[in-house]
Design an enzyme around this catalytic site. Structure first.
Site, PDB file in Angstrom:
ATOM      1  N   ASP A  95       6.482  -0.520  14.608  1.00 11.13           N
ATOM      2  CA  ASP A  95       7.214  -1.445  13.795  1.00 11.13           C
ATOM      3  C   ASP A  95       8.226  -0.925  14.853  1.00 11.13           C
ATOM      4  OD1 ASP A  95       8.936  -3.688  13.799  1.00 11.13           O
ATOM      5  OD2 ASP A  95       8.795  -3.147  11.240  1.00 11.13           O
ATOM      6  N   GLY A  97      11.944  -1.100  14.043  1.00 11.55           N
ATOM      7  CA  GLY A  97      13.109  -1.037  13.528  1.00 11.55           C
ATOM      8  C   GLY A  97      14.040  -1.917  13.304  1.00 11.55           C
ATOM      9  N   GLY A  98      13.960  -3.720  13.861  1.00 11.34           N
ATOM     10  CA  GLY A  98      14.700  -4.523  13.647  1.00 11.34           C
ATOM     11  C   GLY A  98      14.880  -4.505  12.645  1.00 11.34           C
ATOM     12  N   GLN A 191      11.145 -15.791  15.815  1.00 11.72           N
ATOM     13  CA  GLN A 191      11.751 -15.678  14.398  1.00 11.72           C
ATOM     14  C   GLN A 191      12.560 -17.020  14.648  1.00 11.72           C
ATOM     15  OE1 GLN A 191      12.376 -13.964  12.401  1.00 11.72           O
ATOM     16  NE2 GLN A 191      12.415 -12.174  13.225  1.00 11.72           N
ATOM     17  N   ASP A 268       0.871  -6.886   7.532  1.00 14.15           N
ATOM     18  CA  ASP A 268       0.598  -5.573   6.881  1.00 14.15           C
ATOM     19  C   ASP A 268       1.922  -6.082   5.825  1.00 14.15           C
ATOM     20  OD1 ASP A 268       3.297  -6.774   8.421  1.00 14.15           O
ATOM     21  OD2 ASP A 268       4.039  -4.011   7.758  1.00 14.15           O
ATOM     22  N   CYS A 306     -14.977  -4.014  -7.550  1.00  8.10           N
ATOM     23  CA  CYS A 306     -14.739  -3.489  -5.791  1.00  8.10           C
ATOM     24  C   CYS A 306     -15.670  -1.936  -6.022  1.00  8.10           C
ATOM     25  CB  CYS A 306     -13.207  -2.741  -6.967  1.00  8.10           C
ATOM     26  SG  CYS A 306     -12.759  -2.052  -5.684  1.00  8.10           S
ATOM     27  N   CYS A 308     -14.248   0.657  -4.207  1.00  5.97           N
ATOM     28  CA  CYS A 308     -13.527   2.050  -3.782  1.00  5.97           C
ATOM     29  C   CYS A 308     -14.185   3.224  -4.345  1.00  5.97           C
ATOM     30  CB  CYS A 308     -12.167   1.739  -4.403  1.00  5.97           C
ATOM     31  SG  CYS A 308     -11.540   1.502  -5.503  1.00  5.97           S
ATOM     32  N   CYS A 311     -12.166   3.109  -8.120  1.00  6.16           N
ATOM     33  CA  CYS A 311     -13.119   1.812  -9.186  1.00  6.16           C
ATOM     34  C   CYS A 311     -14.939   2.406  -9.826  1.00  6.16           C
ATOM     35  CB  CYS A 311     -13.502   0.713  -8.601  1.00  6.16           C
ATOM     36  SG  CYS A 311     -11.719  -0.025  -8.995  1.00  6.16           S
ATOM     37  N   HIS A 337      -7.437   2.330  -4.149  1.00  5.28           N
ATOM     38  CA  HIS A 337      -7.751   0.636  -4.977  1.00  5.28           C
ATOM     39  C   HIS A 337      -7.445  -0.513  -4.079  1.00  5.28           C
ATOM     40  CE1 HIS A 337      -9.402  -2.716  -7.271  1.00  5.28           C
ATOM     41  NE2 HIS A 337      -7.901  -2.948  -7.234  1.00  5.28           N
TER      42      HIS A 337
END
Length: 375
Positions: A95, A97-98, A191, A268, A306, A308, A311, A337
């Site tokens: 990213d 930094g904005g 934007q 994200d 799940c 994972c 779990c 998880h």
RNA sequence: GCGGUUGUGGUGAAGUGGUUAACACAUCUGGCUGUGAACCAGACACUCGUCAGUUCGAUUCUGAUCAACCGCC
């Protein structure tokens, strides 16, 4: 177009705009739609790269602003770039930094040239311009870099937003010119707040500049959900089919599923890892707060649907115990998880898209998810 | 046996003769969206060892009593 970077759309859902595809990068191919865990400081908090791989993670995020402060982009560069520095073999996105300038900087002054502000560590004055952001991102060496944008608070007036969008567009252009790293993709950020005409304007102008992908920014900053859904819809409709679309900072299960339905490929969010560290979990039946007393003697898995590591091997009673004792292994298990939960949801979403049943999948998933309690 | 000190919620404690007993930890319940975050918010002492007295009014003053701790014989 950046070398080695492209999106291959394999199928579009017949009943929605959801799309299934493969994103080719210099650090491997990943399927979309996908969820990208956030590793701001070159680490997804508490998780090793091996654990991320077990969770099925593809792209992960890191942050330009944070890494330029510590350890400094030159050190990462000397280490051989982010992939080597943090031992992550998969694709990485940085990213710009904005958003950090917006969310955590004090005394920020926005000028045409860039943003001057006090950093969050020691209050030292810092200046970030579109060119400076690109310089840092090139040294960090991620597969995908983001343009330096201005993220406005919510709400602002149309006039304010128009000025901001124009500046973001000029900054996008400057960043594009400054960007010379051939094997690194660069995304533009749409934007425009909740204003349909400004989202359209911003998207169209960015597309003219021909970025490798397009992000939707300025969401999840306190606006109501229905407003956010509209923003995404406005922006996506003006983006090209053959480029990846990335909804930044989202998010929750319902928002991600809505985004997929509208044709977003990448998401994200810090939500799964942050709330995991604070004892909140996403499960197939809805939210679970593992600190709650009712789990004191619950010797069943967190989510019986799940697959994972957490779990498959541990009980709620044990996870609660670890949480109450503030043991870091607990935070790790819970983070594993939540990350796996969202990535698994994306895997199922992709299968549904391939079978043209995404809308039904989304409805069923949300019905079950909200059964116990909403999120 | 004598002398002294102290007794406030699960814990450590602050405090006052007068409608809501500070704070912290623990506990319970929420929250967290391009991560300054093992964080933030809320709840939690039918009551200040017990009994009696003084007072319009006592957790706060007085006495007795009980308990703990410390000294001395």
């Amino acid at each position: 177009m950046a070398k080695g970077f492209s999106l291959e759309i394999k199928h579009v859902d017949k009943n929605s705009k959801a799309r299934y595809g493969i994103l080719h990068t210099n650090h491997g191919d990943v399927e979309v739609p996908m969820f990208m865990p956030v590793g701001t400081l070159a680490t997804v908090k508490t998780l090793s790269p091996e654990e991320l791989k077990q969770c099925g993670a593809g792209v992960i995020l890191a942050n330009t602003y944070h890494l330029s402060l510590r350890p400094g982009e030159d050190i990462v560069n000397e280490a051989g770039g982010l992939h080597k520095f943090m031992n992550y073999p998969g694709p990485i996105l940085t990213d710009s930094g904005g958003f950090q300038v917006f969310s955590l900087a004090d005394n920020r002054q926005i000028t045409e040239e860039g943003v001057t502000f006090k950093n969050h560590l020691n209050g030292a004055k810092l200046f970030i311009s579109p060119e400076r952001a690109i310089e840092i991102e090139e040294k960090l060496g991620a597969d995908i870099a983001m343009s330096f944008d201005e993220c406005c608070p919510y709400p602002v007036t149309h006039e304010y937003m128009k000025n901001s969008v124009d500046r973001t567009l000029r900054w996008a252009k400057r960043g594009k010119i400054a960007h010379t790293k051939e094997d690194q993709a660069l995304f533009g950020i749409v934007q425009g707040g909740e204003f349909k005409d400004l989202r359209e304007y911003c998207a169209k102008e960015l597309v003219k500049m021909d970025f490798d992908g397009y992000s939707i920014g300025g969401t999840s900053i306190g606006e109501p959900k229905d407003v956010m859904y509209k923003m995404v819809g406005y922006a996506v409709s003006y983006l090209p089919e053959d480029k990846p679309r990335y909804l930044m900072g989202v998010g929750s299960v319902d928002e991600i599923l809505d985004g997929i339905e509208k044709g977003v490929d990448m998401f994200d969010c810090v939500l799964p890892t942050r709330i995991a560290r604070h004892g909140a979990l996403m499960t197939s039946k809805g939210r679970v707060n593992i600190r709650d007393k009712k789990y004191e003697r619950d010797f069943t898995p967190l989510d019986d649907e799940c697959d994972c590591y957490c779990c498959k091997n541990y009980t709620k009673a044990y996870l609660r115990h670890l949480y109450k004792c503030d043991e870091i292994f607990g935070k790790r298990l819970l983070s594993i998880h939540n990350i796996r939960f969202l990535i698994h949801m994306m895997e199922e979403a992709r299968e549904a898209i391939k079978e043209d049943s995404f809308v039904e999948f989304k409805r069923n998933f949300l019905n079950k998810f909200n059964d116990e309690r909403g999120f």
